[in-house]
Design a protein around this motif. Structure first.
Motif, short mmCIF file in Angstrom:
data_model
loop_
_atom_site.label_atom_id
_atom_site.label_comp_id
_atom_site.label_asym_id
_atom_site.label_seq_id
_atom_site.Cartn_x
_atom_site.Cartn_y
_atom_site.Cartn_z
N TYR A 24 0.83 -1.22 0.00
CA TYR A 24 0.00 0.00 0.00
C TYR A 24 0.87 1.27 0.00
CZ TYR A 24 0.72 0.89 4.98
OH TYR A 24 1.29 1.20 6.19
N ILE A 25 2.15 1.10 0.37
CA ILE A 25 3.15 2.14 0.11
C ILE A 25 4.04 1.52 -0.98
CG2 ILE A 25 5.06 3.49 1.07
CD1 ILE A 25 3.71 3.02 3.86
N GLN A 60 9.59 2.07 9.41
CA GLN A 60 8.13 2.26 9.49
C GLN A 60 7.67 2.47 10.94
OE1 GLN A 60 5.99 2.76 6.85
NE2 GLN A 60 7.91 3.07 5.78
N SER A 61 6.74 1.63 11.40
CA SER A 61 6.15 1.90 12.72
C SER A 61 7.09 1.68 13.90
CB SER A 61 4.91 1.03 12.93
OG SER A 61 3.79 1.68 12.40
N LYS A 64 7.64 4.65 15.87
CA LYS A 64 6.66 5.14 16.86
C LYS A 64 7.21 5.02 18.28
CE LYS A 64 2.44 4.39 14.04
NZ LYS A 64 2.66 3.85 12.73
N PHE A 92 -3.95 -0.98 12.19
CA PHE A 92 -3.17 0.20 12.59
C PHE A 92 -3.58 1.48 11.88
CE2 PHE A 92 -0.75 0.37 8.73
CZ PHE A 92 -0.60 -0.95 8.32
N ASN A 111 -1.42 4.38 13.80
CA ASN A 111 -1.04 5.56 13.03
C ASN A 111 -1.60 6.85 13.62
OD1 ASN A 111 0.12 3.68 11.42
ND2 ASN A 111 -0.81 4.40 9.51
N GLU A 155 5.26 7.54 0.55
CA GLU A 155 4.29 7.73 1.65
C GLU A 155 3.45 8.99 1.40
OE1 GLU A 155 4.52 6.39 5.29
OE2 GLU A 155 6.49 5.46 5.24
N ASN A 162 -3.77 8.42 6.09
CA ASN A 162 -3.11 9.13 7.20
C ASN A 162 -3.52 10.61 7.21
OD1 ASN A 162 -1.64 6.99 8.39
ND2 ASN A 162 -0.18 7.05 6.71
N TYR A 186 5.88 12.78 10.65
CA TYR A 186 5.48 11.37 10.82
C TYR A 186 6.08 10.48 9.71
CZ TYR A 186 2.51 7.24 10.64
OH TYR A 186 2.08 5.94 10.57
N CYS A 190 8.96 7.37 9.75
CA CYS A 190 8.68 6.03 9.20
C CYS A 190 9.70 5.64 8.14
CB CYS A 190 7.29 6.00 8.56
SG CYS A 190 5.92 6.15 9.70
N TYR A 238 -0.31 -4.02 17.05
CA TYR A 238 -1.64 -3.67 16.50
C TYR A 238 -2.72 -4.57 17.10
CZ TYR A 238 1.89 -2.26 13.08
OH TYR A 238 3.01 -1.79 12.47
N GLY A 255 6.70 -3.08 12.47
CA GLY A 255 6.51 -2.09 11.41
C GLY A 255 6.23 -2.80 10.10
N VAL A 256 5.55 -2.11 9.17
CA VAL A 256 5.19 -2.76 7.91
C VAL A 256 6.38 -2.95 6.96
CG1 VAL A 256 2.72 -2.20 7.87
CG2 VAL A 256 4.36 -0.61 6.86
N1 GLN Z 1 4.22 4.58 7.28
C1 GLN Z 1 3.24 3.57 7.57
C2 GLN Z 1 1.86 4.18 7.52
O1 GLN Z 1 1.73 5.27 7.92
C3 GLN Z 1 3.53 2.93 8.89
C4 GLN Z 1 2.59 1.84 9.23
C5 GLN Z 1 3.17 0.70 10.00
O2 GLN Z 1 4.35 0.38 9.99
N2 GLN Z 1 2.30 -0.01 10.64
O3 GLN Z 1 0.91 3.60 7.08
#
Ligand code: GLN
Length: 305
Positions: A24-25, A60-61, A64, A92, A111, A155, A162, A186, A190, A238, A255-256
């Motif tokens: 999705y990214i 990625q996450s 966080k 998430f 997120n 992203e 987001n 953000y 990531c 998550y 993280g994704v």
């Molecule tokens: N950059 C990703 C997003 O915002 C991070 C999501 C993740 O790692 N769960 O969707």
């Protein structure tokens, strides 16, 4: 320990082929699903690595955890007026609870929660993304860590969900700064690229009562380190936090990009990475590796040394 990580590397690789790389990214979809790495950093500074442990990947996450640590250091418990502390039971990137709960995200590791935390940092620092990059470099002892501009652009291009969350929270008064500035902070976090070894070293402060290995200094208080571990235990994976607690039983964050960092308080930090994810967005091989590790260590607990 070195023979353990090599055995874990071999056995975790048996799961390669399961799961799917996040797409999705789009820039993340370019990752090779057959990579796997693991790095352990013990509190006395010993490092054990196997597989692709030195290969930088998109954190990625996992970022966080850094975001939350910095916000709690700067603002303390005031943060909890704007972000909750409970598992969401939702993916998430879900928007569903935000409307019902008047723009207050369930926790800082989904997120929406991390976007509120990023808003704090935009208020506190002139160049928040540079600040986070500096912190990642300092904590890992690796001055070559960079924000991946290709992932960052991807992203931004695919920011709709987001951005929708950020605008909804702003409508409820829970974002102080311009949405674009908050999203930039953000997404930049990531998009940091770090290796398993960088991450195991950088996050060792959570295993070591707030003491940062690479600097030899206290980074956060022991109390804060324990509290962050508690949030990782309940919210770090998550909506699969319960499954992970049963299988692995450690505070962790995924993280994704396929990375998972886990903490054995008082003892060690570990990062496992492999890009293919399960339906909840957690790396299949990295979860398996951590399960094998807790079997070996004989620990399957939340927060005691
Ligand atoms: N950059 C990703 C997003 O915002 C991070 C999501 C993740 O790692 N769960 O969707």
């Amino acid at each position: 320990m070195q023979s353990w990580v090599e055995e874990i590397d071999r056995r975790a690789r048996e799961t390669l082929g399961q799961g799917r790389v996040a797409d999705y990214i789009p820039a993340l979809a370019e990752q090779d699903a057959n990579r796997f790495g693991i790095a352990i950093c013990t509190n006395d500074g010993a490092r054990y690595t196997a597989g692709d442990a030195q290969e930088p990947f998109s954190i990625q996450s996992l970022s966080k955890v850094f975001l939350l640590t910095l916000a709690l250091r700067a603002h303390g418990d005031a943060l909890w007026q704007r972000v909750g502390l409970n598992p969401s039971g939702m993916p998430f990137n879900s928007l569903t609870q935000l409307e019902a709960e008047r723009g207050k995200p369930r926790n800082p590791f989904i997120n929406a929660g991390a976007i509120v935390v990023a808003d704090h940092l935009v208020s506190a620092f002139a160049t928040p993304s540079k600040h986070i990059q500096d912190i990642a470099r300092t904590l890992s002892g690796n001055a070559s860590i960079l924000i991946d501009r290709h992932v960052l652009a991807s992203e931004w291009q695919h920011r709709s969900r987001n951005a929708a969350m950020a605008y909804l929270m702003k409508a409820f008064g829970n974002i102080d700064n311009e949405v674009d500035a908050v999203l930039d902070a953000y997404f930049s976090c990531c998009s940091l690229r770090m290796s398993c070894l960088d991450l195991a070293v950088a996050m060792n402060y959570l295993a070591a009562d707030g003491h940062a290995l690479a600097t030899g200094k206290s980074f956060i208080t022991p109390d804060l380190a324990r509290r962050i571990n508690s949030i990782m235990f309940t919210c770090g994976m998550y909506d699969a936090a319960g499954d992970f607690a049963y299988r692995v039983g450690l505070p962790a964050k995924s993280g994704v990009g396929g990375g998972i960092v886990a903490i054995v308080p008082g003892r060690l930090s570990v990062c496992a990475w492999s890009p293919a994810l399960d339906a909840a967005g957690n790396s299949v091989a990295a979860q398996h590796a951590l399960e094998l590790l807790t079997d070996k260590l004989g620990v399957r607990i939340a927060n005691t040394a």
